[in-house]
Design a protein around this motif. Sequence first.
Motif, mmCIF file in Angstrom:
data_model
loop_
_atom_site.group_PDB
_atom_site.id
_atom_site.type_symbol
_atom_site.label_atom_id
_atom_site.label_comp_id
_atom_site.label_asym_id
_atom_site.label_seq_id
_atom_site.Cartn_x
_atom_site.Cartn_y
_atom_site.Cartn_z
ATOM 1 N N CYS A 73 -35.461 24.406 -26.669
ATOM 2 C CA CYS A 73 -35.144 24.669 -28.071
ATOM 3 C C CYS A 73 -36.410 24.531 -28.910
ATOM 4 O O CYS A 73 -37.132 23.537 -28.810
ATOM 5 C CB CYS A 73 -34.089 23.671 -28.551
ATOM 6 S SG CYS A 73 -33.719 23.867 -30.296
ATOM 7 N N HIS B 199 -36.621 23.893 -31.956
ATOM 8 C CA HIS B 199 -36.522 22.908 -33.029
ATOM 9 C C HIS B 199 -37.243 21.620 -32.653
ATOM 10 O O HIS B 199 -38.323 21.330 -33.135
ATOM 11 C CB HIS B 199 -35.045 22.632 -33.391
ATOM 12 C CG HIS B 199 -34.897 21.568 -34.440
ATOM 13 N ND1 HIS B 199 -33.962 20.577 -34.354
ATOM 14 C CD2 HIS B 199 -35.598 21.334 -35.578
ATOM 15 C CE1 HIS B 199 -34.087 19.777 -35.407
ATOM 16 N NE2 HIS B 199 -35.071 20.231 -36.163
ATOM 17 N N ARG B 200 -36.687 20.871 -31.711
ATOM 18 C CA ARG B 200 -37.331 19.617 -31.317
ATOM 19 C C ARG B 200 -37.656 19.573 -29.826
ATOM 20 O O ARG B 200 -37.957 18.520 -29.295
ATOM 21 C CB ARG B 200 -36.442 18.415 -31.703
ATOM 22 C CG ARG B 200 -36.065 18.319 -33.188
ATOM 23 C CD ARG B 200 -37.306 18.134 -34.076
ATOM 24 N NE ARG B 200 -38.086 16.987 -33.669
ATOM 25 C CZ ARG B 200 -37.912 15.753 -34.115
ATOM 26 N NH1 ARG B 200 -37.007 15.512 -35.031
ATOM 27 N NH2 ARG B 200 -38.655 14.755 -33.675
ATOM 28 N N CYS C 223 -27.784 24.720 -29.077
ATOM 29 C CA CYS C 223 -28.510 23.514 -28.680
ATOM 30 C C CYS C 223 -27.612 22.291 -28.891
ATOM 31 O O CYS C 223 -27.003 22.135 -29.958
ATOM 32 C CB CYS C 223 -29.800 23.384 -29.492
ATOM 33 S SG CYS C 223 -30.737 21.916 -29.027
ATOM 34 N N TYR D 51 -28.412 19.336 -29.475
ATOM 35 C CA TYR D 51 -28.956 18.270 -30.329
ATOM 36 C C TYR D 51 -28.588 18.489 -31.797
ATOM 37 O O TYR D 51 -27.894 17.672 -32.407
ATOM 38 C CB TYR D 51 -30.469 18.195 -30.123
ATOM 39 C CG TYR D 51 -31.102 16.865 -30.461
ATOM 40 C CD1 TYR D 51 -30.358 15.804 -30.967
ATOM 41 C CD2 TYR D 51 -32.469 16.662 -30.261
ATOM 42 C CE1 TYR D 51 -30.941 14.588 -31.255
ATOM 43 C CE2 TYR D 51 -33.066 15.448 -30.553
ATOM 44 C CZ TYR D 51 -32.298 14.417 -31.058
ATOM 45 O OH TYR D 51 -32.889 13.216 -31.351
ATOM 46 N N HIS D 52 -29.017 19.609 -32.410
ATOM 47 C CA HIS D 52 -28.701 19.834 -33.831
ATOM 48 C C HIS D 52 -28.052 21.189 -34.068
ATOM 49 O O HIS D 52 -28.070 21.723 -35.172
ATOM 50 C CB HIS D 52 -29.964 19.721 -34.696
ATOM 51 C CG HIS D 52 -30.798 18.526 -34.388
ATOM 52 N ND1 HIS D 52 -31.873 18.574 -33.523
ATOM 53 C CD2 HIS D 52 -30.690 17.232 -34.785
ATOM 54 C CE1 HIS D 52 -32.414 17.371 -33.414
ATOM 55 N NE2 HIS D 52 -31.704 16.533 -34.167
ATOM 56 N N ALA D 53 -27.587 21.787 -32.924
ATOM 57 C CA ALA D 53 -26.748 22.985 -32.983
ATOM 58 C C ALA D 53 -27.409 24.238 -33.540
ATOM 59 O O ALA D 53 -26.751 25.062 -34.173
ATOM 60 C CB ALA D 53 -25.433 22.679 -33.716
ATOM 61 N N TRP D 54 -28.715 24.387 -33.348
ATOM 62 C CA TRP D 54 -29.291 25.715 -33.579
ATOM 63 C C TRP D 54 -28.671 26.639 -32.530
ATOM 64 O O TRP D 54 -28.487 26.245 -31.365
ATOM 65 C CB TRP D 54 -30.813 25.695 -33.391
ATOM 66 C CG TRP D 54 -31.591 25.082 -34.528
ATOM 67 C CD1 TRP D 54 -31.140 24.178 -35.444
ATOM 68 C CD2 TRP D 54 -32.971 25.326 -34.833
ATOM 69 N NE1 TRP D 54 -32.147 23.832 -36.309
ATOM 70 C CE2 TRP D 54 -33.292 24.521 -35.961
ATOM 71 C CE3 TRP D 54 -33.967 26.125 -34.297
ATOM 72 C CZ2 TRP D 54 -34.564 24.511 -36.537
ATOM 73 C CZ3 TRP D 54 -35.248 26.121 -34.856
ATOM 74 C CH2 TRP D 54 -35.539 25.321 -35.979
HETATM 75 S S1 FES Z 1 -33.568 20.130 -30.680
HETATM 76 FE FE1 FES Z 1 -32.365 21.912 -30.609
HETATM 77 S S2 FES Z 1 -31.386 22.029 -32.502
HETATM 78 FE FE2 FES Z 1 -32.614 20.273 -32.628
#
Ligand code: FES
Length: 449
Positions: free
Chosen positions: A94, A96-97, A114, A116-119
């Motif tokens: 992902c 994002h992170r 994802c 973790y934060h649903a992207w």
């Molecule tokens: S790590 Fe994937 S949405 Fe945050």
Amino acid sequence: MNQIMGEPQGVDFPISAEEIRGLVQPNHVHRRAYSDPAIFALEQERIFGRLWIYVAHESQLKNPGDFIRTRLSKFEVLVTRHHDGNIYVLHNRCPHRGARLCMVDQGSNRAFSCPYHAWVFRPDGSLASVPHPKSYPADFDIADRRNHMQRIANVQSYRGFVFANLSDNPPPLIEHLGPMTDVIDNLIDRAPDGEVEMSESSFALEYRGNWKLHMENAADIFHPTFVHSSSVMPARRAPANASILDQDQTREMLMANGFGFKEWEGIQLKGLDSGHTYMTAFYDSGVLSRQSEDPVSIEYRRRLAEKIGEERAAQVIGMNRFNNIIYPNLIINAQYQQMRIAIPLSVDRTLVRIQCFRLKGAPDGIFHRAVRFISNLGSPASMIFSDDVEMLERCQSGLKTDTGPWIDFSRGLDSDDKGADGSVSGAASEMPMRVQFNAWVRHMTTEAA
Ligand code: FES
Ligand SMILES: [Fe+2]
């Protein structure tokens, strides 16, 4: 299943080209080639990071959203079919992170969300949505490619076999495959409807040994007499025609490993400059043979001849090449519709995937034979491959110790025939290992792709 992630890779390559060349002699190879993590990291960079590497078969990705998880060099990747019909190879990460997105080996997903934060990402890797968009800065753009799953730029198929390449400007896939396209063509030509489909069921096993040990074993024609002897004797004692369903396929496959030296010497080996190798077949009797007169084979030959003519059908079925190794890590057996892929996980861990194909338009019995073939030869419970795996692990454990730096691959060195095209032919020879290592040295000593 987490195994295809492998272990953290070193990124430092304190190994000079001269040092690499010094590891391979005409008849010996240094144990470091199999046991040094720095060599493994360099292989990931210069072999698996530069050559065309098989990643999926198109029949596994029939519908938009279908995906396969696999490994390309040191990266875990997702091979996907997007709604535009194209196939993409994406880093399983992902943006994002950095979380790993997908934890299963195969499936169908309209989108990857994802955990973790649903992207949410589309199958082509583009970012479809983020939760609570108003909390992002004004210049945050979901169309910005930096917010997408990263794509591998070079993806090419040869007749349904999808390969990816991490280098900047690779030669065309077809150039890498060279004469090995024959075996892919032959596999497809065997299908009366001109199409093959990968079976959904497959085997995967991991062994504690270097990936090259498996590729060498698949081209090593002298070992079966010794390594597989425990199943040869019971097979010889088993009554013939004992199973109507199996039609002695298992018995004959096990017995084939009990060839004498004269029969092994009769098997021809071919090695190409590119590191690709193959041998003439040795499962050439009984229900798996070209001449088999059982009702399934007769019906199969009839259907094929009906589509492509008697003469062409005889040519197609007559191609008799076993363990076609497409360097570095793919093995295809067209006549048994079987394929193996060795995926390096670390210097001493390798994942082997064993899969088989259905020939469209062929009787079901032909597919059942292919399934029986991979069960007999390649399953984790196989009476054949489990012997090999024991040897691969014993080699790895011996190669870890520095009781002697060099191991031998000289058999056949003086009797191999060199062709004008750079190919080498041999019998009773360890030539395939030498050919594989010639390619290995060439790639490992090339500084820039
Ligand atoms: S790590 Fe994937 S949405 Fe945050
Ligand atoms: Fe074997």
